[in-house]
Write a protein that holds these residues in place. Structure first.
Motif, PDB file in Angstrom:
ATOM      1  N   THR A 149      -0.047   4.178  -7.030  1.00 15.99           N
ATOM      2  CA  THR A 149      -0.752   3.608  -5.883  1.00 15.99           C
ATOM      3  C   THR A 149      -2.207   3.357  -6.247  1.00 15.99           C
ATOM      4  O   THR A 149      -2.933   4.288  -6.611  1.00 15.99           O
ATOM      5  CB  THR A 149      -0.661   4.557  -4.670  1.00 15.99           C
ATOM      6  OG1 THR A 149       0.729   4.791  -4.365  1.00 15.99           O
ATOM      7  CG2 THR A 149      -1.345   3.957  -3.452  1.00 15.99           C
ATOM      8  N   THR A 167      -5.812  -3.634   0.459  1.00 15.74           N
ATOM      9  CA  THR A 167      -5.355  -4.221  -0.807  1.00 15.74           C
ATOM     10  C   THR A 167      -4.747  -3.151  -1.714  1.00 15.74           C
ATOM     11  O   THR A 167      -4.561  -3.365  -2.905  1.00 15.74           O
ATOM     12  CB  THR A 167      -6.521  -4.934  -1.514  1.00 15.74           C
ATOM     13  OG1 THR A 167      -7.649  -4.063  -1.576  1.00 15.74           O
ATOM     14  CG2 THR A 167      -6.909  -6.200  -0.766  1.00 15.74           C
ATOM     15  N   ARG A 196      -1.682  -1.082  -3.017  1.00 16.82           N
ATOM     16  CA  ARG A 196      -0.241  -1.267  -3.158  1.00 16.82           C
ATOM     17  C   ARG A 196       0.313  -0.188  -4.090  1.00 16.82           C
ATOM     18  O   ARG A 196      -0.406   0.367  -4.923  1.00 16.82           O
ATOM     19  CB  ARG A 196       0.083  -2.651  -3.748  1.00 16.82           C
ATOM     20  CG  ARG A 196      -0.363  -3.826  -2.877  1.00 16.82           C
ATOM     21  CD  ARG A 196       0.470  -3.935  -1.621  1.00 16.82           C
ATOM     22  NE  ARG A 196       0.128  -5.114  -0.844  1.00 16.82           N
ATOM     23  CZ  ARG A 196      -0.809  -5.181   0.095  1.00 16.82           C
ATOM     24  NH1 ARG A 196      -1.534  -4.094   0.362  1.00 16.82           N
ATOM     25  NH2 ARG A 196      -1.021  -6.294   0.769  1.00 16.82           N
ATOM     26  N   THR A 197       1.601   0.098  -3.933  1.00 14.16           N
ATOM     27  CA  THR A 197       2.274   1.046  -4.814  1.00 14.16           C
ATOM     28  C   THR A 197       3.249   0.279  -5.704  1.00 14.16           C
ATOM     29  O   THR A 197       4.161  -0.396  -5.212  1.00 14.16           O
ATOM     30  CB  THR A 197       3.036   2.116  -4.018  1.00 14.16           C
ATOM     31  OG1 THR A 197       2.105   2.836  -3.197  1.00 14.16           O
ATOM     32  CG2 THR A 197       3.739   3.092  -4.948  1.00 14.16           C
ATOM     33  N   ASP A 252       5.934  -1.996  -3.540  1.00 15.96           N
ATOM     34  CA  ASP A 252       6.083  -2.134  -2.091  1.00 15.96           C
ATOM     35  C   ASP A 252       5.478  -3.425  -1.560  1.00 15.96           C
ATOM     36  O   ASP A 252       5.672  -3.782  -0.397  1.00 15.96           O
ATOM     37  CB  ASP A 252       5.500  -0.916  -1.354  1.00 15.96           C
ATOM     38  CG  ASP A 252       3.999  -0.746  -1.546  1.00 15.96           C
ATOM     39  OD1 ASP A 252       3.366  -1.560  -2.248  1.00 15.96           O
ATOM     40  OD2 ASP A 252       3.451   0.223  -0.975  1.00 15.96           O
ATOM     41  N   GLY A 253       4.752  -4.126  -2.398  1.00 12.41           N
ATOM     42  CA  GLY A 253       4.178  -5.408  -2.016  1.00 12.41           C
ATOM     43  C   GLY A 253       3.234  -5.880  -3.112  1.00 12.41           C
ATOM     44  O   GLY A 253       2.772  -5.075  -3.930  1.00 12.41           O
TER      45      GLY A 253
END
Length: 245
Positions: free
Chosen positions: A151, A167, A169-170, A190-191
């Motif tokens: 992350t 902003t 994300r993982t 995840d995105g």
């Protein structure tokens, strides 16, 4: 009203990306919405799991829409694949729960990026991979991949300016597989931010070429500065493989 879920495959070469713009004839969303209007007589806006840029491809984009049509999923799929251009294919049509939302319910996404790593270019792969003729140090690149997992604030690896939205994300997986002359980069998380996969790939390539050291990844995370990261590789090597719910 039924909620219909679509799984979509497309060759993005001819299109300006997923999102419908003024010229809907040049976007994936616009093409699909046009066929839905033919099929149901309804004016419907479909919801995609996320945008893909101009030239980017998909094997497993997901979208949903609400309709009063009584057509079966099988009838809808047949209609779609009869009237859509041949470079857009509806792989699956399902009746989803009323609350299903292609974007908000997505838990993770997987992308692939392809690099043709040979002195000699490929006539067949030129539209679906980025040609890098110089020798790449795959071991160094693979070691650098480990630094991207976890992350982090990825704004420095994106095309975004400062934003009020998170902003962070993982990233669950970054790997590189050698398949003959082709290097297959896999990213799962995840995105992903705007152009994030393309900038991460460009950074890894510059590490593989010896232009940057893997410590650049730590520096970008610390500075959150885009200019420290690698170049943005072209969109035509990028595929959205799967959206995970």
């Amino acid at each position: 009203m039924r909620n219909i879920k679509l799984t979509i495959e497309y060759d993005g070469k001819r299109y300006l990306g997923w999102q419908r713009l003024g010229d809907s004839e040049k976007t994936i969303q616009g093409k699909i919405e046009g066929v839905i209007a033919q099929m149901t007589g309804e004016t419907i806006e479909i919801i995609g799991s996320g945008r893909t840029d101009a030239g980017t491809h998909a094997r497993g984009q997901v979208a949903n829409f609400k309709t009063a049509s009584e057509m079966t999923p099988e009838e809808m799929q047949s209609f779609f694949n009869r009237y859509l251009p041949r470079d857009i294919v509806i792989k699956k049509v399902e009746t989803a729960s009323e609350r299903f939302h292609a974007r908000y319910n997505a838990q993770a996404k997987q992308y692939s990026y392809y690099v043709w790593n040979s002195e000699i270019p490929s006539a067949f792969n030129r539209n679906y991979s980025f040609h890098v003729p110089q020798t790449l140090d795959i071991e160094k690149m693979t070691q650098a991949c480990e630094k991207l997992i976890g992350t982090h604030d990825f704004i420095g690896f994106s095309a975004l300016k400062k934003t009020k939205k998170s902003t962070t994300r993982t990233v669950h997986q970054v790997s590189i597989q050698k398949e003959g002359e082709m290097l297959h980069f896999v990213f799962e998380g995840d995105g992903f931010l705007h152009k994030m996969v393309r900038i991460l790939t460009g950074t890894l390539i510059e590490i593989g070429l010896g232009k940057k050291d893997s410590t650049i990844i730590d520096e970008v995370f610390q500075s959150n500065t885009r200019k420290e990261a690698g170049e943005t590789v072209p969109a035509h090597g990028l595929f959205l493989d799967e959206v995970i719910y």
